[in-house]
Each structure stands twice: as structure tokens, then as C-alpha cells.
Design a protein around this motif. Structure first.
Motif, PDB file in Angstrom:
ATOM      1  N   MET A  95       0.827  -1.203   0.000  1.00 53.22           N
ATOM      2  CA  MET A  95       0.000   0.000   0.000  1.00 53.22           C
ATOM      3  C   MET A  95       0.862   1.254   0.000  1.00 53.22           C
ATOM      4  O   MET A  95       0.524   2.271  -0.614  1.00 53.22           O
ATOM      5  N   GLN A  96       2.005   1.183   0.678  1.00 54.74           N
ATOM      6  CA  GLN A  96       2.901   2.336   0.747  1.00 54.74           C
ATOM      7  C   GLN A  96       3.687   2.543  -0.544  1.00 54.74           C
ATOM      8  O   GLN A  96       4.433   3.518  -0.665  1.00 54.74           O
ATOM      9  N   GLU A  97       3.475   1.640  -1.520  1.00 56.70           N
ATOM     10  CA  GLU A  97       4.057   1.813  -2.848  1.00 56.70           C
ATOM     11  C   GLU A  97       3.012   2.240  -3.881  1.00 56.70           C
ATOM     12  O   GLU A  97       3.348   2.488  -5.037  1.00 56.70           O
ATOM     13  N   ARG A  98       1.746   2.338  -3.458  1.00 56.82           N
ATOM     14  CA  ARG A  98       0.668   2.661  -4.390  1.00 56.82           C
ATOM     15  C   ARG A  98       0.391   4.165  -4.350  1.00 56.82           C
ATOM     16  O   ARG A  98       0.145   4.735  -3.283  1.00 56.82           O
ATOM     17  N   PRO A  99       0.447   4.840  -5.487  1.00 52.78           N
ATOM     18  CA  PRO A  99       0.371   6.307  -5.501  1.00 52.78           C
ATOM     19  C   PRO A  99      -0.973   6.844  -5.048  1.00 52.78           C
ATOM     20  O   PRO A  99      -2.020   6.262  -5.308  1.00 52.78           O
ATOM     21  N   ILE A 100      -0.912   7.999  -4.367  1.00 48.62           N
ATOM     22  CA  ILE A 100      -2.145   8.660  -3.926  1.00 48.62           C
ATOM     23  C   ILE A 100      -2.056  10.177  -4.097  1.00 48.62           C
ATOM     24  O   ILE A 100      -2.950  10.915  -3.713  1.00 48.62           O
ATOM     25  N   LYS A 101      -0.981  10.626  -4.735  1.00 48.48           N
ATOM     26  CA  LYS A 101      -0.720  12.067  -4.860  1.00 48.48           C
ATOM     27  C   LYS A 101      -1.834  12.796  -5.586  1.00 48.48           C
ATOM     28  O   LYS A 101      -2.210  13.914  -5.207  1.00 48.48           O
ATOM     29  N   ILE A 102      -2.390  12.195  -6.629  1.00 47.10           N
ATOM     30  CA  ILE A 102      -3.438  12.863  -7.410  1.00 47.10           C
ATOM     31  C   ILE A 102      -4.641  13.189  -6.535  1.00 47.10           C
ATOM     32  O   ILE A 102      -5.207  14.284  -6.596  1.00 47.10           O
ATOM     33  N   LEU A 103      -5.042  12.252  -5.684  1.00 50.15           N
ATOM     34  CA  LEU A 103      -6.174  12.491  -4.780  1.00 50.15           C
ATOM     35  C   LEU A 103      -5.816  13.527  -3.719  1.00 50.15           C
ATOM     36  O   LEU A 103      -6.609  14.430  -3.421  1.00 50.15           O
ATOM     37  N   VAL A 104      -4.635  13.397  -3.139  1.00 49.60           N
ATOM     38  CA  VAL A 104      -4.216  14.348  -2.096  1.00 49.60           C
ATOM     39  C   VAL A 104      -4.197  15.761  -2.657  1.00 49.60           C
ATOM     40  O   VAL A 104      -4.699  16.707  -2.014  1.00 49.60           O
ATOM     41  N   GLU A 105      -3.648  15.947  -3.841  1.00 50.11           N
ATOM     42  CA  GLU A 105      -3.599  17.290  -4.435  1.00 50.11           C
ATOM     43  C   GLU A 105      -4.992  17.827  -4.727  1.00 50.11           C
ATOM     44  O   GLU A 105      -5.250  19.028  -4.565  1.00 50.11           O
ATOM     45  N   ALA A 106      -5.904  16.956  -5.136  1.00 52.57           N
ATOM     46  CA  ALA A 106      -7.281  17.396  -5.374  1.00 52.57           C
ATOM     47  C   ALA A 106      -7.933  17.859  -4.073  1.00 52.57           C
ATOM     48  O   ALA A 106      -8.613  18.896  -4.030  1.00 52.57           O
ATOM     49  N   LEU A 107      -7.722  17.099  -3.001  1.00 50.16           N
ATOM     50  CA  LEU A 107      -8.269  17.498  -1.696  1.00 50.16           C
ATOM     51  C   LEU A 107      -7.632  18.792  -1.206  1.00 50.16           C
ATOM     52  O   LEU A 107      -8.310  19.640  -0.600  1.00 50.16           O
ATOM     53  N   GLN A 108      -6.352  18.963  -1.468  1.00 52.33           N
ATOM     54  CA  GLN A 108      -5.676  20.215  -1.081  1.00 52.33           C
ATOM     55  C   GLN A 108      -6.241  21.403  -1.848  1.00 52.33           C
ATOM     56  O   GLN A 108      -6.301  22.509  -1.317  1.00 52.33           O
ATOM     57  N   GLN A 109      -6.681  21.179  -3.081  1.00 52.14           N
ATOM     58  CA  GLN A 109      -7.350  22.251  -3.842  1.00 52.14           C
ATOM     59  C   GLN A 109      -8.619  22.707  -3.115  1.00 52.14           C
ATOM     60  O   GLN A 109      -9.007  23.873  -3.187  1.00 52.14           O
ATOM     61  N   LEU A 110      -9.253  21.761  -2.417  1.00 54.25           N
ATOM     62  CA  LEU A 110     -10.477  22.095  -1.670  1.00 54.25           C
ATOM     63  C   LEU A 110     -10.169  22.693  -0.304  1.00 54.25           C
ATOM     64  O   LEU A 110     -11.072  23.105   0.418  1.00 54.25           O
ATOM     65  N   GLY A 111      -8.879  22.700   0.084  1.00 53.18           N
ATOM     66  CA  GLY A 111      -8.472  23.281   1.358  1.00 53.18           C
ATOM     67  C   GLY A 111      -8.029  22.273   2.396  1.00 53.18           C
ATOM     68  O   GLY A 111      -7.795  22.631   3.555  1.00 53.18           O
ATOM     69  N   ALA A 112      -7.877  20.998   2.018  1.00 52.10           N
ATOM     70  CA  ALA A 112      -7.513  19.960   2.986  1.00 52.10           C
ATOM     71  C   ALA A 112      -6.080  20.117   3.486  1.00 52.10           C
ATOM     72  O   ALA A 112      -5.206  20.639   2.784  1.00 52.10           O
ATOM     73  N   LEU A 132     -14.049  21.988   4.786  1.00 50.91           N
ATOM     74  CA  LEU A 132     -13.590  22.382   3.457  1.00 50.91           C
ATOM     75  C   LEU A 132     -14.644  23.290   2.824  1.00 50.91           C
ATOM     76  O   LEU A 132     -15.778  22.887   2.617  1.00 50.91           O
ATOM     77  N   THR A 133     -14.262  24.534   2.549  1.00 44.24           N
ATOM     78  CA  THR A 133     -15.227  25.516   2.057  1.00 44.24           C
ATOM     79  C   THR A 133     -15.153  25.725   0.544  1.00 44.24           C
ATOM     80  O   THR A 133     -16.096  26.210  -0.060  1.00 44.24           O
ATOM     81  N   LYS A 134     -14.029  25.360  -0.055  1.00 46.58           N
ATOM     82  CA  LYS A 134     -13.924  25.505  -1.511  1.00 46.58           C
ATOM     83  C   LYS A 134     -14.702  24.367  -2.183  1.00 46.58           C
ATOM     84  O   LYS A 134     -14.881  23.300  -1.604  1.00 46.58           O
ATOM     85  N   ASN A 135     -15.140  24.603  -3.412  1.00 45.59           N
ATOM     86  CA  ASN A 135     -15.949  23.561  -4.059  1.00 45.59           C
ATOM     87  C   ASN A 135     -15.521  23.251  -5.486  1.00 45.59           C
ATOM     88  O   ASN A 135     -16.130  22.406  -6.143  1.00 45.59           O
ATOM     89  N   SER A 136     -14.470  23.884  -5.979  1.00 53.63           N
ATOM     90  CA  SER A 136     -14.035  23.668  -7.349  1.00 53.63           C
ATOM     91  C   SER A 136     -12.722  22.900  -7.351  1.00 53.63           C
ATOM     92  O   SER A 136     -11.763  23.292  -6.673  1.00 53.63           O
ATOM     93  N   VAL A 137     -12.672  21.808  -8.116  1.00 60.44           N
ATOM     94  CA  VAL A 137     -11.480  20.962  -8.108  1.00 60.44           C
ATOM     95  C   VAL A 137     -11.309  20.316  -9.484  1.00 60.44           C
ATOM     96  O   VAL A 137     -12.280  19.984 -10.158  1.00 60.44           O
ATOM     97  N   THR A 138     -10.039  20.179  -9.881  1.00 61.53           N
ATOM     98  CA  THR A 138      -9.699  19.503 -11.139  1.00 61.53           C
ATOM     99  C   THR A 138      -8.849  18.281 -10.824  1.00 61.53           C
ATOM    100  O   THR A 138      -7.966  18.330  -9.961  1.00 61.53           O
ATOM    101  N   LEU A 139      -9.129  17.192 -11.530  1.00 63.79           N
ATOM    102  CA  LEU A 139      -8.465  15.920 -11.232  1.00 63.79           C
ATOM    103  C   LEU A 139      -8.141  15.198 -12.539  1.00 63.79           C
ATOM    104  O   LEU A 139      -8.962  15.175 -13.454  1.00 63.79           O
ATOM    105  N   ALA A 140      -6.938  14.621 -12.621  1.00 63.73           N
ATOM    106  CA  ALA A 140      -6.614  13.761 -13.772  1.00 63.73           C
ATOM    107  C   ALA A 140      -7.581  12.593 -13.789  1.00 63.73           C
ATOM    108  O   ALA A 140      -7.776  11.927 -12.780  1.00 63.73           O
ATOM    109  N   ALA A 141      -8.163  12.329 -14.953  1.00 62.53           N
ATOM    110  CA  ALA A 141      -9.268  11.369 -15.036  1.00 62.53           C
ATOM    111  C   ALA A 141      -8.848   9.969 -15.437  1.00 62.53           C
ATOM    112  O   ALA A 141      -9.660   9.057 -15.433  1.00 62.53           O
ATOM    113  N   ASN A 142      -7.574   9.778 -15.775  1.00 62.13           N
ATOM    114  CA  ASN A 142      -7.190   8.516 -16.408  1.00 62.13           C
ATOM    115  C   ASN A 142      -6.368   7.594 -15.513  1.00 62.13           C
ATOM    116  O   ASN A 142      -5.682   6.707 -15.994  1.00 62.13           O
TER     117      ASN A 142
END
Length: 409
Positions: A95-112, A132-142
Motif C-alpha cells: 500500500m505504501q508503494e501505491r500512488p495517492i498524490k493525485i487524490l491528495v492534491e485534489a483534496l488540497q485544492q479544496l483546502g484539505a 472544506l469551504t472551496k468547491n471547485s477541483v480539477t483531477l486527472a481522469a485517467n
């Protein structure tokens, strides 16, 4: 636990009850944590679902979800919204080798407020929950639809909901639609047009809402393979399933017609019947919406001595193991010739199946179960076979009921 599967023949008629969908269960468990008025029937008995339940009910500040990838993604989003609660979310070495950066960055866009405690981009994560008060987020879809679903599941509890823009080609659309359908059933307003998904804020449930989880289609895939490798007239009835399933892997019913298997729906059950031999020498599939069944299909084609070309498999490299490499390695031990790229697999027609080969499972439940149907052709061994508990703890007992001879070694 290592097991040997002797060369076997299925009973002509069998009945198996399969536990609830892991995918639906984990989504509903998270929604239940957000809206306690939800009740859930036919919860999956998989390790992943149990780990999800344990993490949600635990008061510990360190949440260890071991090898449960869905739980890692969903809980990252969930705990990011728990105002005033600070936790560390960790898992197994894989699990510690499986990437999660894309999700973390998306949550940080919301203020996490999320930090990596070891390697950047990978668990463990230190999460300091906040509103989390922001509501706009962009995420890589693939990459993984679970990142998208994680955001959608928390969206109704955010003050302004979410407007999610998906950048690129969207992977595993049925799993996104499953999440949105469950939100709609709850009463949440959603919209999915083009590459933009919006989810409205939803305060609270005024009354108890009961959900019944459909049985797992991914688990059904191994029985489709068994029937495909059986003689004409063999059938298995599986419960509990519905024709208009939310699960992407329900495409099995159509795909396995290529292997001579017909599916009939009746009384919340499906009956799989081998009606003819496969007529195509090469099976060609795009599995971008159902990559989890690729291993099963590859083994089925090999067992029937067909060639098989599958694309849309890019997410398999970040699963419990690199499933494309693992498939190539194990199939070639059996006598196959396999070519892979980062998103495709080409199995060449085999002329022979080697006997008594020991299949490595790579801590991957699907490797163990996908290769089991070959016991209808040759004796085969499965290493560390108890890995099936991740999604289907009853698998070995169930296939014994239908005629497969299983012994521990």
C-alpha cells in the motif's frame, strides 16, 4: 496456505450465493459514516469491507487499512473533512508503494490539510481534518476512478458541494456512475456532463434509508470462467444479482457470450450455462471500464486455447501487484506466449498447457482466483491461496461445492 487443485469436472447443475459487492459496500459504509440514518443489508464479507468498517469505528489515531486500496482512497477524503480530528492513515508495504498524490492534491485544492509522513506521493498520510469551504477541483481522469469516487462521496457534506472537472480520458466510468447512483438514491442531486461532475450539498437524512447491496460481479467472473471451460450443458446459478446492475463488471454477461456462455436473469439470480464452444479464434476487448476482470478473461482464453487481445488496462499496474507483469509471468510458466505494454495484453494461441505448475499470487486475490478454473484442464497449484479473503473469503469452499477438488499442501 498453498493448495493443489486436481484435474476436475464441474457438476452439471450448481447453486452458489455470493456475498455483497465490495465496491458498493465500501461506498455505502462511507455514506453511512456521513449519514448515520443509513442501514445496509448484504454487506460484503471481504477483508476490504471489514477493514473499512474497523477504520471507521475505531477511535485510534492511527488507522491501518493493510492492503485495502479502496479504503485508503475513500478514507483519505473522509478524514480530510472531519473537522478537529487528526489521524494517520497507513497500510501494508505494498500500500505504501501505491500512488495517492493525485487524490491528495485534489483534496488540497479544496483546502484539505494532508502531509506525507514518509515518501511524497505515497501513504502513510497525516490528515488534519477541517471544514472544506472551496468547491471547485480539477483531477486527472485517467488513473483510478476511486480517486473520483472518493471526492464525490464527501461532496454532499461540503458547504457548497463540489464541481469536479476531469482532465483527460475518463477511466472506469461505470464505477463513477455507481457512486452517483447511490448518491441519487440517497436524495443527493448530481450532474455528469462531458468532463464535469457536480454534486449539490445535502444536509441530513430526515428518515432511515435502507440499502441492499447487490452481490459482487467481480466474484461472479470466476464462475463465468469455470463454465466457459466446462462441457456444453453445464450451468451454475448465482445469487443475488439484478439485470440493471450498478457494477461495471456486469459486462461479463455480454463478454462471455464470446466464450459460449449465456446468462439468464430470474428471481434476483443469474444462471450461467455453457451453450456452445467459442467461435472466434481471437477475443478482442477494451476493458477500460472493467479492468478487474482482465486476469480472469486472459486465463479463460488460454484454457480454451484461443488468442486474446485486451486494451484499456493501464490501471492494472498500480493494483495489489503489477497485474500485467504478473499475468505474463504466470501464464508463460503454463506454456503461454504473452506480450504486454503499459496498457495492453496480447495472449497468443496456445497448443499445450503445462501440468502441476505452481502459480505465484503476489499478494493479489485476483491472481489466485483467476487461475483456479484451469483445474478443469490440468492439475495446478496455487501459492498463498488464502489471499482470496481480500474480496471472496468463501471462494475455495464454494468451488469445492461445484466439483473442484481442492487439497491443502
Amino acid at each position: 496456505m498453498n493448495i493443489k487443485l486436481q484435474k476436475s469436472t464441474l457438476h452439471l447443475q450448481s447453486n452458489i450465493a455470493i456475498t455483497g459487492s465490495k465496491s458498493e459496500t465500501n461506498r455505502l459504509l462511507l455514506l453511512q459514516a456521513l449519514y448515520p440514518n443509513i442501514t445496509i443489508d448484504n454487506i460484503s464479507n471481504s477483508d476490504d469491507a471489514q477493514l473499512m468498517q474497523k477504520a471507521l469505528s475505531s477511535t485510534e489515531t492511527v488507522k491501518d487499512i493493510h492492503h485495502a486500496g479502496t479504503a485508503m482512497r475513500f478514507l483519505t477524503a473522509y478524514y480530510a473533512t472531519r473537522d478537529g480530528q487528526e489521524i494517520t492513515l497507513t497500510g501494508s508495504s505494498r500500500m505504501q508503494e501505491r500512488p495517492i498524490k493525485i487524490l491528495v492534491e485534489a483534496l488540497q485544492q479544496l483546502g484539505a490539510d494532508i502531509q506525507y509522513t514518509n515518501n511524497e506521493g505515497y501513504p502513510p498520510l497525516r490528515i488534519n481534518g477541517k471544514k472544506l469551504t472551496k468547491n471547485s477541483v480539477t483531477l486527472a481522469a485517467n488513473v483510478s476512478s476511486q480517486y473520483i469516487s472518493a471526492l464525490l462521496l464527501i461532496a454532499p457534506t461540503l458547504k457548497n458541494g463540489i464541481s469536479l472537472t476531469l482532465d483527460g480520458n475518463i477511466t472506469s466510468v461505470p464505477y463513477i456512475n455507481m457512486t452517483l447512483s447511490l448518491l441519487n438514491e440517497l436524495g443527493v442531486q448530481t450532474n455528469f456532463e462531458g468532463n464535469i461532475i457536480t454534486v449539490a450539498a445535502f444536509k441530513a437524512l430526515s428518515a432511515t434509508k435502507k440499502f441492499t447491496v447487490e452481490s459482487d460481479w467481480s466474484s461472479a467472473s470466476y464462475f463465468y470462467s469455470l463454465i466457459a471451460l466446462s462441457k456444453i450443458g453445464t450451468e451454475i446459478t448465482l445469487s443475488s444479482y439484478k439485470k440493471n446492475s450498478l457494477q461495471g463488471d456486469s459486462c461479463l454477461a455480454e463478454i462471455y457470450t464470446k466464450f459460449g456462455v449465456e446468462t439468464s436473469f430470474q428471481n434476483n439470480s443469474i444462471t450461467l450455462c455453457k451453450t456452445r464452444e467459442a467461435t472466434q479464434e481471437t477475443i478482442k476487448l477494451d476493458l477500460k471500464n472493467a479492468p478487474d476482470i482482465a486476469q480472469t478473461i486472459a486465463v479463460t482464453a488460454f484454457g480454451l486455447q484461443l488468442s486474446c487481445e485486451m486494451i484499456g488496462l493501464h490501471t492494472l499496474k498500480i493494483k495489489e501487484t503489477d497485474r500485467l507483469v504478473a499475468l505474463k509471468t504466470e501464464l508463460e510458466k503454463l506454456g503461454a506466449s504473452v506480450d504486454i505494454t503499459d496498457e495492453s495484453l496480447h495472449l497468443h494461441k496456445a497448443t499445450n498447457i503445462n501440468e502441476n505448475i505452481s502459480i505465484a499470487t503476489y499478494k493479489d486475490h485476483r491472481m489466485a482466483m483467476a487461475f483456479a478454473p484451469l483445474s478443469l484442464r490440468v492439475p495446478i497449484q496455487i501459492e498463498k491461496a488464502d489471499v482470496v479473503s481480500k474480496s471472496f473469503p468463501d471462494f475455495w469452499a464454494d468451488i469445492q461445492k461445484i466439483g473442484i477438488k481442492v487439497t491443502e499442501t
